[in-house]
Design a protein around this motif. Structure first.
Motif, PDB file in Angstrom:
ATOM      1  N   ASP A  86     -10.141   8.437  -1.587  1.00 47.46           N
ATOM      2  CA  ASP A  86     -10.103   6.986  -1.617  1.00 47.46           C
ATOM      3  C   ASP A  86     -11.210   6.469  -0.702  1.00 47.46           C
ATOM      4  O   ASP A  86     -11.240   6.786   0.474  1.00 47.46           O
ATOM      5  CB  ASP A  86      -8.728   6.521  -1.135  1.00 47.46           C
ATOM      6  N   ALA A  87     -12.126   5.686  -1.239  1.00 49.27           N
ATOM      7  CA  ALA A  87     -13.273   5.208  -0.476  1.00 49.27           C
ATOM      8  C   ALA A  87     -12.976   3.928   0.289  1.00 49.27           C
ATOM      9  O   ALA A  87     -13.874   3.312   0.812  1.00 49.27           O
ATOM     10  CB  ALA A  87     -14.456   5.002  -1.406  1.00 49.27           C
ATOM     11  N   VAL A  88     -11.723   3.511   0.344  1.00 50.03           N
ATOM     12  CA  VAL A  88     -11.352   2.279   1.026  1.00 50.03           C
ATOM     13  C   VAL A  88     -11.404   2.503   2.537  1.00 50.03           C
ATOM     14  O   VAL A  88     -10.886   3.482   3.048  1.00 50.03           O
ATOM     15  CB  VAL A  88      -9.944   1.828   0.587  1.00 50.03           C
ATOM     16  N   SER A  89     -12.024   1.576   3.236  1.00 46.04           N
ATOM     17  CA  SER A  89     -12.108   1.664   4.691  1.00 46.04           C
ATOM     18  C   SER A  89     -10.760   1.330   5.307  1.00 46.04           C
ATOM     19  O   SER A  89     -10.010   0.524   4.781  1.00 46.04           O
ATOM     20  CB  SER A  89     -13.143   0.682   5.223  1.00 46.04           C
ATOM     21  N   PRO A  90     -10.467   1.938   6.469  1.00 46.45           N
ATOM     22  CA  PRO A  90      -9.219   1.580   7.144  1.00 46.45           C
ATOM     23  C   PRO A  90      -9.243   0.124   7.574  1.00 46.45           C
ATOM     24  O   PRO A  90     -10.279  -0.405   7.945  1.00 46.45           O
ATOM     25  CB  PRO A  90      -9.170   2.506   8.362  1.00 46.45           C
ATOM     26  N   ARG A  91      -8.087  -0.515   7.506  1.00 44.36           N
ATOM     27  CA  ARG A  91      -7.957  -1.903   7.934  1.00 44.36           C
ATOM     28  C   ARG A  91      -7.535  -1.961   9.391  1.00 44.36           C
ATOM     29  O   ARG A  91      -6.890  -1.055   9.889  1.00 44.36           O
ATOM     30  CB  ARG A  91      -6.918  -2.622   7.083  1.00 44.36           C
ATOM     31  N   VAL A  92      -7.873  -3.057  10.039  1.00 50.21           N
ATOM     32  CA  VAL A  92      -7.437  -3.315  11.408  1.00 50.21           C
ATOM     33  C   VAL A  92      -6.414  -4.442  11.344  1.00 50.21           C
ATOM     34  O   VAL A  92      -6.680  -5.505  10.784  1.00 50.21           O
ATOM     35  CB  VAL A  92      -8.617  -3.698  12.321  1.00 50.21           C
ATOM     36  N   HIS A  93      -5.233  -4.194  11.883  1.00 57.02           N
ATOM     37  CA  HIS A  93      -4.151  -5.174  11.910  1.00 57.02           C
ATOM     38  C   HIS A  93      -3.926  -5.585  13.360  1.00 57.02           C
ATOM     39  O   HIS A  93      -4.021  -4.753  14.259  1.00 57.02           O
ATOM     40  CB  HIS A  93      -2.853  -4.564  11.365  1.00 57.02           C
ATOM     41  N   VAL A  94      -3.605  -6.850  13.589  1.00 60.97           N
ATOM     42  CA  VAL A  94      -3.344  -7.340  14.946  1.00 60.97           C
ATOM     43  C   VAL A  94      -1.890  -7.790  15.026  1.00 60.97           C
ATOM     44  O   VAL A  94      -1.427  -8.559  14.192  1.00 60.97           O
ATOM     45  CB  VAL A  94      -4.287  -8.501  15.314  1.00 60.97           C
ATOM     46  N   VAL A  95      -1.201  -7.268  16.032  1.00 60.39           N
ATOM     47  CA  VAL A  95       0.153  -7.720  16.348  1.00 60.39           C
ATOM     48  C   VAL A  95       0.031  -8.542  17.623  1.00 60.39           C
ATOM     49  O   VAL A  95      -0.391  -8.034  18.664  1.00 60.39           O
ATOM     50  CB  VAL A  95       1.127  -6.537  16.552  1.00 60.39           C
TER      51      VAL A  95
END
Length: 131
Positions: A47-56
């Protein structure tokens, strides 16, 4: 219908293109217009999708969002907006003390559901669902 391989110049004279040049000109026009792109590298199958950054966000003695759905490989960052110190602590990881305006990040690697709390304020609870 006029043949595709010839054009008419002023004065009625006809300039012909060799038949082999027509596909080359069409290909060149398409490439220059950006309609077709050559592949830059062979597909890897991953899967060529980049990791996402989530903010809590930590605000008013709560985690926002309290429940977060992420994918393995994503990064979660907890940021404390309260004046009081907080933590984000679960089995296997601990942010340590986060003072006002401090943050801490975690890259999730496994799948499953993880519940976490603030060790200073155990009523503060959050949940990560990792797909």
């Amino acid at each position: 219908m006029k043949p595709l391989a010839s054009t008419t110049a002023s004065g009625g004279r006809s300039r012909g293109l060799p038949a082999w040049a027509v596909p080359l000109w069409i290909l060149l026009a398409v490439l220059m217009a950006g309609v077709v792109a050559w592949p830059s590298a062979p597909a890897s199958g991953k899967d060529a999708v980049s990791p996402r950054v989530h903010v809590v966000e930590i605000r008013h003695f709560r985690f926002y969002p309290a429940r977060l759905e992420v994918k393995a490989g994503d990064v979660i960052t907890w940021k404390n907006f309260d004046a009081a110190p907080h933590t984000a602590t679960a089995k296997g990881w601990d942010s340590g003390r986060l003072n006002h305006d401090q943050s801490w990040s975690l890259k999730v690697t496994g799948k499953g559901t993880v519940d976490y709390v603030c060790t200073y304020h155990p009523a503060m609870k959050g949940r990560l669902v990792v797909a």
